[in-house]
Enzyme design. Structure first.
Site, mmCIF file in Angstrom:
data_model
loop_
_atom_site.group_PDB
_atom_site.id
_atom_site.type_symbol
_atom_site.label_atom_id
_atom_site.label_comp_id
_atom_site.label_asym_id
_atom_site.label_seq_id
_atom_site.Cartn_x
_atom_site.Cartn_y
_atom_site.Cartn_z
ATOM 1 N N THR A 1 13.779 80.955 70.753
ATOM 2 C CA THR A 1 12.885 81.988 70.618
ATOM 3 C C THR A 1 13.159 82.867 71.844
ATOM 4 O OG1 THR A 1 11.264 80.527 69.466
ATOM 5 C CG2 THR A 1 10.335 82.318 70.869
ATOM 6 N N THR B 1 13.243 75.698 71.900
ATOM 7 C CA THR B 1 12.576 74.792 72.446
ATOM 8 C C THR B 1 12.339 73.401 71.443
ATOM 9 O OG1 THR B 1 10.369 75.534 71.670
ATOM 10 C CG2 THR B 1 11.137 76.275 73.994
ATOM 11 N N ASP B 2 12.655 73.792 70.253
ATOM 12 C CA ASP B 2 12.794 72.874 69.319
ATOM 13 C C ASP B 2 13.514 71.316 69.732
ATOM 14 O OD1 ASP B 2 10.882 74.472 67.868
ATOM 15 O OD2 ASP B 2 12.096 74.252 65.889
HETATM 16 N N1 ASP Z 1 11.967 77.347 66.600
HETATM 17 C C1 ASP Z 1 12.259 77.760 67.857
HETATM 18 C C2 ASP Z 1 13.661 77.090 68.291
HETATM 19 O O1 ASP Z 1 13.667 76.073 68.658
HETATM 20 C C3 ASP Z 1 11.396 77.565 68.876
HETATM 21 C C4 ASP Z 1 11.695 77.990 70.395
HETATM 22 O O2 ASP Z 1 12.540 78.219 70.626
HETATM 23 O O3 ASP Z 1 10.868 78.107 71.326
HETATM 24 O O4 ASP Z 1 14.695 78.065 68.062
#
Ligand code: ASP
Length: 328
Positions: free
Chosen positions: A12, A89-90
Site C-alpha cells: 500500500t 502489510t498483509d
Molecule cells: N493489501 C496490502 C498489501 O499487503 C495492504 C498493505 O500494504 O497495507 O499489499
C-alpha cells in the site's frame, strides 16, 4: 554521513487508487515514495533498490529468500548503517521474520509499510519512511535484529503481528509488547531483546503447508498435503494448542511418514503448551511427536519450519532447533 539502503517491494505504501479499476494498485517507484519528504536526504545518504511492485499476498518465500540475500550484501558494505524494507502489510510479518531468522549482522533492518495509500489524505507512508531512516541510523537499534515499524512504534520481527485490517496502528506485539517508540526528539528503545533465533542455511524448503483447526475438522487436508508431497505441516490448533480428535489419524499418518508437524495456535495471542491431556490435546500431540511453536502465528511458524528444513529433515533435530531456548 550514514548510508541507508532502501528495498522497495510494493504494498500500500507504493499504491494509488486506479480510477478505472476502482481500487488501490502498486503505482509508485521507490524514488517517488522518497520524494514525498525532501528533508530525508539531510538524515542519510539514501540508496534505492526497486525490488518489486508486489502486493503483500503476491510475495512468496522465494522473494523473501532473494531479498535476504540482497540485504546481506548491502549490510556487508562498511558505509551502510542499516537497511529499510517497504512491504505490503498483509504479509509483512512473514517477510520480517524470515529476514530476522537470516540476519546475522548487528546493523538494523527496519521493515515498514503503510495502511493508507498515496491517494488518501492520511497517507502514512512518508511518516513511516522518515521514522525508519531515523531508526536505521540509530545506535540503539544495533544488535536487535529485524524490526517492524509503523505508527512510530518499534517491534521485534518475531513478536509483531497485523491485528487490524485497516487501523494505522495495526502492528502490535500482543504477547511481549513493543521494543520502543520513535518520538519527535529521539528514538527511544525501552528494552532490548534478550534472545533471537537465527538460522544458517543455504536452502529453503517450499513444500510446507499450514492448516487451521475448527470445530468438527477432519484430516482430509492434512492427508492431501502429505500425499501431494508436503515436507512439513503446520497446524494452527485451537486455544492452548489442541485439535479435534477426527484430525488425529491424519496427523499420525504424517508423523509416521517422517514429516515434521509443528503446532501453533489460532488464537490472536498466547503460547501453545501441553497443558491438557484429553484426546486431541496438546499432551496427546506432544506424545505423538508434534513440535511446539511457542507464541508464533501459524504463518510465522511455517516460515521457521521452511528455513529449518533447509538444515535438516530429521524430526528430532528440528524439535531441538525449534523448541530449545525458544524465545518467542
Ligand atoms: N493489501 C496490502 C498489501 O499487503 C495492504 C498493505 O500494504 O497495507 O499489499
Amino acid at each position: 554521513m550514514n548510508t541507508v539502503v532502501f528495498f522497495f517491494t510494493g504494498g500500500t505504501i507504493s499504491m494509488k487508487v486506479d480510477p478505472v479499476l476502482g481500487g488501490a494498485v502498486p503505482a509508485l517507484s521507490g524514488e517517488e515514495i522518497l520524494a514525498h519528504d525532501p528533508e530525508l536526504s539531510r538524515l542519510a545518504n539514501l540508496e534505492v533498490v526497486n525490488f518489486g511492485r508486489l502486493a503483500g499476498p503476491q510475495v512468496t518465500p522465494q522473494h523473501m529468500w532473494d531479498l535476504s540475500e540482497q540485504i546481506r550484501a548491502a549490510l556487508e558494505r562498511s558505509e551502510v548503517s542499516g537497511v529499510v524494507v517497504t512491504h505490503g502489510t498483509d504479509t509483512l510479518e512473514e517477510t520480517a521474520f524470515f529476514l530476522d531468522l537470516r540476519h546475522h549482522s548487528p546493523k538494523p533492518v527496519v521493515v515498514i509499510g503503510a495502511m493508507r495509500n498515496a491517494s488518501e489524505l492520511s497517507y502514512d507512508g512518508p511518516a513511516n519512511v522518515r521514522a525508519a531512516v531515523r531508526v536505521a541510523i540509530d545506535e540503539g537499534a544495533c544488535g536487535q535484529g529485524v524490526l517492524v515499524l509503523l505508527n512510530e512504534t518499534i517491534h521485534a520481527a518475531a513478536h509483531a503481528t497485523k491485528m487490524d485490517t485497516q487501523a494505522i496502528d495495526t502492528f502490535q506485539s500482543p504477547v511481549f509488547g513493543p521494543l520502543g517508540i520513535v518520538d519527535k526528539d529521539r528514538v527511544y528503545f525501552a528494552r532490548m531483546l534478550k534472545y533471537r533465533q537465527t538460522i544458517v542455511t543455504s536452502a529453503l524448503e517450499l513444500r510446507v503447508d499450514l492448516f487451521q483447526m475448527y470445530a468438527g475438522a477432519d484430516g482430509r487436508f492434512i492427508d492431501s498435503a502429505r500425499v501431494q508431497g508436503a515436507r512439513g505441516i503446520v497446524i494452527e490448533g485451537t486455544g492452548r494448542g489442541n485439535v479435534p480428535p477426527m484430525t488425529l489419524p491424519a496427523i499420525q499418518r504424517a508423523i509416521d511418514a517422517g514429516l515434521p508437524v509443528l503446532l501453533a495456535t489460532r488464537c490472536a495471542q498466547g503460547r501453545v503448551l501441553d497443558a491438557y491431556a484429553y484426546e486431541g490435546s496438546g499432551k496427546d500431540l506432544r506424545n505423538r511427536g508434534v513440535i511446539f511453536a511457542g507464541s508464533l502465528t501459524g504463518a510465522k511458524a511455517r516460515i521457521l519450519l521452511m528455513l529449518a528444513l533447509g538444515i535438516t529433515s530429521e524430526v528430532k533435530e528440528l524439535k531441538n532447533l525449534i523448541e530449545a531456548g525458544q524465545y518467542f
